[in-house]
Motif scaffolding. Sequence first.
Motif, short mmCIF file in Angstrom:
data_model
loop_
_atom_site.label_atom_id
_atom_site.label_comp_id
_atom_site.label_asym_id
_atom_site.label_seq_id
_atom_site.Cartn_x
_atom_site.Cartn_y
_atom_site.Cartn_z
N VAL A 73 0.85 -1.20 0.00
CA VAL A 73 0.00 0.00 0.00
C VAL A 73 0.88 1.24 0.00
N ARG A 74 1.89 1.25 0.84
CA ARG A 74 2.81 2.39 0.94
C ARG A 74 3.46 2.65 -0.43
N ARG A 75 3.94 1.58 -1.09
CA ARG A 75 4.57 1.73 -2.41
C ARG A 75 3.58 2.25 -3.45
N TRP A 76 2.37 1.71 -3.45
CA TRP A 76 1.37 2.12 -4.44
C TRP A 76 1.06 3.60 -4.30
N ILE A 77 0.85 4.06 -3.08
CA ILE A 77 0.55 5.48 -2.85
C ILE A 77 1.74 6.33 -3.27
N GLY A 78 2.94 5.89 -2.94
CA GLY A 78 4.14 6.63 -3.33
C GLY A 78 4.28 6.75 -4.84
N ARG A 79 3.98 5.67 -5.55
CA ARG A 79 4.12 5.67 -7.02
C ARG A 79 3.02 6.45 -7.71
N HIS A 80 1.80 6.32 -7.21
CA HIS A 80 0.65 6.90 -7.92
C HIS A 80 0.18 8.23 -7.35
N GLY A 81 0.78 8.67 -6.26
CA GLY A 81 0.37 9.94 -5.65
C GLY A 81 0.52 11.12 -6.59
N THR A 82 1.57 11.10 -7.41
CA THR A 82 1.81 12.20 -8.35
C THR A 82 0.65 12.34 -9.33
N ALA A 83 0.06 11.22 -9.73
CA ALA A 83 -1.07 11.27 -10.65
C ALA A 83 -2.27 11.97 -10.02
N PHE A 84 -2.33 11.97 -8.71
CA PHE A 84 -3.43 12.63 -7.99
C PHE A 84 -2.97 13.97 -7.40
N PHE A 85 -1.87 14.50 -7.94
CA PHE A 85 -1.32 15.80 -7.54
C PHE A 85 -0.84 15.82 -6.10
N VAL A 86 -0.41 14.68 -5.60
CA VAL A 86 0.13 14.58 -4.25
C VAL A 86 1.47 13.83 -4.33
N PRO A 87 2.51 14.50 -4.83
CA PRO A 87 3.80 13.81 -4.94
C PRO A 87 4.36 13.46 -3.56
N ASN A 88 5.09 12.37 -3.50
CA ASN A 88 5.71 11.89 -2.25
C ASN A 88 4.69 11.63 -1.15
N ALA A 89 3.50 11.23 -1.53
CA ALA A 89 2.45 10.96 -0.54
C ALA A 89 2.73 9.65 0.19
N SER A 90 2.13 9.53 1.36
CA SER A 90 2.23 8.31 2.15
C SER A 90 0.84 8.01 2.73
N PRO A 91 0.61 6.78 3.18
CA PRO A 91 -0.67 6.47 3.82
C PRO A 91 -0.96 7.38 5.01
N HIS A 92 0.10 7.76 5.72
CA HIS A 92 -0.11 8.62 6.88
C HIS A 92 -0.55 10.03 6.48
N ASP A 93 -0.16 10.46 5.27
CA ASP A 93 -0.63 11.75 4.76
C ASP A 93 -2.15 11.74 4.61
N LEU A 94 -2.71 10.59 4.24
CA LEU A 94 -4.17 10.48 4.13
C LEU A 94 -4.82 10.68 5.49
N ARG A 95 -4.18 10.16 6.52
CA ARG A 95 -4.67 10.32 7.89
C ARG A 95 -4.61 11.79 8.31
N HIS A 96 -3.51 12.45 7.98
CA HIS A 96 -3.38 13.89 8.26
C HIS A 96 -4.49 14.67 7.57
N SER A 97 -4.73 14.36 6.29
CA SER A 97 -5.76 15.06 5.53
C SER A 97 -7.14 14.86 6.14
N TYR A 98 -7.43 13.65 6.57
CA TYR A 98 -8.71 13.35 7.20
C TYR A 98 -8.93 14.22 8.44
N CYS A 99 -7.93 14.26 9.30
CA CYS A 99 -8.06 15.04 10.54
C CYS A 99 -8.14 16.54 10.25
N THR A 100 -7.36 17.00 9.28
CA THR A 100 -7.40 18.41 8.91
C THR A 100 -8.78 18.79 8.39
#
Length: 149
Positions: A73-100
Amino acid sequence: MQRVIAIIAACGLRLSEGTRAEWDDVRDELIVRKSKTDAGIDRRIPVPPAVLSNLEPYRCRGTVGGGVKPASVRRWIGRHGTAFFVPNASPHDLRHSYCTRLAEAGVHPRVMMELMGHSSIDVCMEVYTHVNGVSRSQAVKDAFPNHSD
């Protein structure tokens, strides 16, 4: 893979919680068992209806991700995050976004704390919420609605 990512993003889960999520625990809310912290026994997190309807065709027994490993999961998000305009994203970034997003929606800090599975409000407020110029400006406009720009 995408099912795990959807549930992590929609419910603010830790990576380990997302990969362990069982179909039996996914209804209109997700029951998170075996919480990382001692904040509570089980957490109940509402799942957005759009996410539920997209997950429903895949419902079966076992885990939502069908045994996908956290590293995958970590690798997939890292590879495909750029396609969703979130380069260098991680699963934990999704958690940060949720709380924000909870904070920006005016959710009470105590509710945020319970949804995130923390034992302290301080963690949610200091670590997981991010303030930007837009939210600061909006806060002042909301607090002083009769003042002109």
